[in-house]
Design a protein around this motif. Structure first.
Motif, PDB file in Angstrom:
ATOM      1  N   VAL A 188      63.208 -17.843  10.108  1.00 52.72           N
ATOM      2  CA  VAL A 188      62.022 -17.665   9.262  1.00 52.72           C
ATOM      3  C   VAL A 188      62.300 -18.315   7.908  1.00 52.72           C
ATOM      4  O   VAL A 188      63.306 -18.011   7.267  1.00 52.72           O
ATOM      5  CB  VAL A 188      61.717 -16.163   9.051  1.00 52.72           C
ATOM      6  CG1 VAL A 188      60.413 -15.990   8.287  1.00 52.72           C
ATOM      7  CG2 VAL A 188      61.676 -15.419  10.375  1.00 52.72           C
ATOM      8  N   CYS A 189      61.396 -19.195   7.470  1.00 54.48           N
ATOM      9  CA  CYS A 189      61.640 -19.896   6.207  1.00 54.48           C
ATOM     10  C   CYS A 189      60.339 -20.116   5.452  1.00 54.48           C
ATOM     11  O   CYS A 189      59.312 -20.461   6.049  1.00 54.48           O
ATOM     12  CB  CYS A 189      62.295 -21.248   6.498  1.00 54.48           C
ATOM     13  SG  CYS A 189      62.748 -22.137   5.002  1.00 54.48           S
ATOM     14  N   GLY A 190      60.394 -19.917   4.139  1.00 57.37           N
ATOM     15  CA  GLY A 190      59.212 -20.145   3.310  1.00 57.37           C
ATOM     16  C   GLY A 190      59.371 -19.431   1.983  1.00 57.37           C
ATOM     17  O   GLY A 190      60.481 -19.061   1.586  1.00 57.37           O
ATOM     18  N   PRO A 191      58.263 -19.196   1.292  1.00 53.94           N
ATOM     19  CA  PRO A 191      58.320 -18.445   0.038  1.00 53.94           C
ATOM     20  C   PRO A 191      58.876 -17.040   0.287  1.00 53.94           C
ATOM     21  O   PRO A 191      58.726 -16.487   1.387  1.00 53.94           O
ATOM     22  CB  PRO A 191      56.855 -18.368  -0.411  1.00 53.94           C
ATOM     23  CG  PRO A 191      56.140 -19.421   0.358  1.00 53.94           C
ATOM     24  CD  PRO A 191      56.896 -19.611   1.641  1.00 53.94           C
ATOM     25  N   THR A 192      59.469 -16.472  -0.736  1.00 58.47           N
ATOM     26  CA  THR A 192      60.187 -15.197  -0.588  1.00 58.47           C
ATOM     27  C   THR A 192      59.334 -14.103   0.063  1.00 58.47           C
ATOM     28  O   THR A 192      59.759 -13.451   1.019  1.00 58.47           O
ATOM     29  CB  THR A 192      60.692 -14.741  -1.975  1.00 58.47           C
ATOM     30  OG1 THR A 192      61.442 -15.825  -2.515  1.00 58.47           O
ATOM     31  CG2 THR A 192      61.561 -13.507  -1.886  1.00 58.47           C
ATOM     32  N   GLY A 193      58.104 -13.898  -0.438  1.00 56.79           N
ATOM     33  CA  GLY A 193      57.253 -12.824   0.080  1.00 56.79           C
ATOM     34  C   GLY A 193      56.905 -13.046   1.547  1.00 56.79           C
ATOM     35  O   GLY A 193      56.893 -12.105   2.351  1.00 56.79           O
ATOM     36  N   PHE A 194      56.653 -14.292   1.896  1.00 57.58           N
ATOM     37  CA  PHE A 194      56.333 -14.650   3.280  1.00 57.58           C
ATOM     38  C   PHE A 194      57.504 -14.286   4.190  1.00 57.58           C
ATOM     39  O   PHE A 194      57.339 -13.654   5.241  1.00 57.58           O
ATOM     40  CB  PHE A 194      56.038 -16.160   3.348  1.00 57.58           C
ATOM     41  CG  PHE A 194      55.907 -16.708   4.736  1.00 57.58           C
ATOM     42  CD1 PHE A 194      54.679 -16.694   5.376  1.00 57.58           C
ATOM     43  CD2 PHE A 194      56.996 -17.243   5.402  1.00 57.58           C
ATOM     44  CE1 PHE A 194      54.550 -17.202   6.667  1.00 57.58           C
ATOM     45  CE2 PHE A 194      56.880 -17.744   6.683  1.00 57.58           C
ATOM     46  CZ  PHE A 194      55.654 -17.729   7.317  1.00 57.58           C
TER      47      PHE A 194
END
Ligand SMILES: Cc1cc2nc3c(=O)[nH]c(=O)nc-3n(C[C@H](O)[C@H](O)[C@H](O)COP(=O)(O)OP(=O)(O)OC[C@H]3O[C@@H](n4cnc5c(N)ncnc54)[C@H](O)[C@@H]3O)c2cc1C
Length: 252
Positions: A219-225
């Motif tokens: 899982v990778c992306g902005p922190t909240g995501f």
């Protein structure tokens, strides 16, 4: 950071001078940079490097960028999304010119990686530019002719923001054992079923793997995501050590 976590022991990674060879426009705000890095040691899908810029007055700024594709000799690819008012990404997307130097240090990371000898099913969940290291995994899978079943769930604001759009369409059609699904957060393409929404339990249930197949989830992306998706996966029954995460920065 700044030390190799692969191989025997921990060795400090050297800074190397990289020069821009070419760039591809991926979306109105993201470009792929093809860099030549003499002495590049090679890397695994999912690893990243540090880029260091030095201004004339000696001021330095360092940021991490994922390696977007398997290395081709000394040539590597980064895909950079311009962050409004950012220090480094607008320079790399808008100003950095062919032949110009930047310093790079890597590869970095030994946990958020996919190795071609891995055979379990894989779920990739990317938000925005968090697709980049996941794309490296899809490319490495194809290059190795791996039969590991892969599913990609890609959350993106609008169809215009989809990175590697043509290649993803081609891979979904041609790469056996790969499924690609999209979740649009702001505007969906014409004819899309349902309303734009943030990724939800329903998406993860519909496009992921059942936990009893023991898939590896990246899982990778902005922190909240990343935190939301990781919680959904663990809540669904995936064991924590099979949910690998990489946080790119604040929620946009
Ligand atoms: C391991 C790792 C791999 C990464 N790989 C990539 C990659 O492949 N491609 C890529 O485009 N980026 C990637 N990033 C993000 C990248 O390192 C920078 O954070 C990003 O380019 C912004 O840097 P900047 O100097 O332009 O902005 P900054 O000057 O650092 O920040 C400007 C403003 O934007 C906010 N901000 C910072 N980062 C983000 C972000 N990611 N999203 C939304 N807002 C943000 C800051 O809080 C600040 O308000 C990665 C980050 C990590 C940790």
């Amino acid at each position: 950071m700044g030390a190799s976590t692969t191989g025997a022991g921990v060795t400090p990674l050297p800074w190397r001078v990289a020069r821009l060879v070419d760039r591809r426009v991926e979306t109105p705000t993201a470009h792929t940079l093809l860099l030549d890095v003499p002495g590049w040691p090679g890397h695994l899908a999912g690893q990243h490097l540090d880029v260091r810029l030095t201004a004339e007055d000696g001021y330095q700024a360092t940021r991490s960028y994922s390696l977007a594709a398997p290395a081709c000799g000394n040539q590597i690819e980064l895909t950079v999304q311009r962050v409004p008012d950012g220090e480094v990404s607008p320079y790399l997307v808008d100003t950095y010119a062919p032949g110009d130097p930047v310093e790079v240090r890597g590869p970095v990371g030994g946990w958020f990686v996919w190795r071609p000898e891995q055979t379990p099913p894989v779920l990739l969940v990317g938000g925005g530019s968090g697709l980049v290291p996941l794309m490296a995994m899809l490319r490495a899978r194809r290059a190795a002719d791996s039969r590991a079943p892969f599913r990609l769930l890609y959350s993106v604001r609008t169809p215009t923001d989809v990175l590697f759009a043509a290649e993803l369409r081609r891979r979904a059609r041609d790469d056996r054992g790969l499924d690609v699904a999209y979740a649009y957060t702001r505007q969906a393409p014409e004819g899309w079923q349902g309303e734009p929404h943030r990724i939800s339990r329903t998406d993860v249930n519909a496009h992921g793997w059942p936990p009893d197949l023991e898939p590896l989830c990246y899982v990778c992306g902005p922190t909240g995501f990343v935190e939301t998706v990781a919680d959904l996966l663990v809540g669904q029954g995936h064991e924590g050590h099979r949910v690998r995460t990489e946080r790119f920065g604040p929620t946009g």
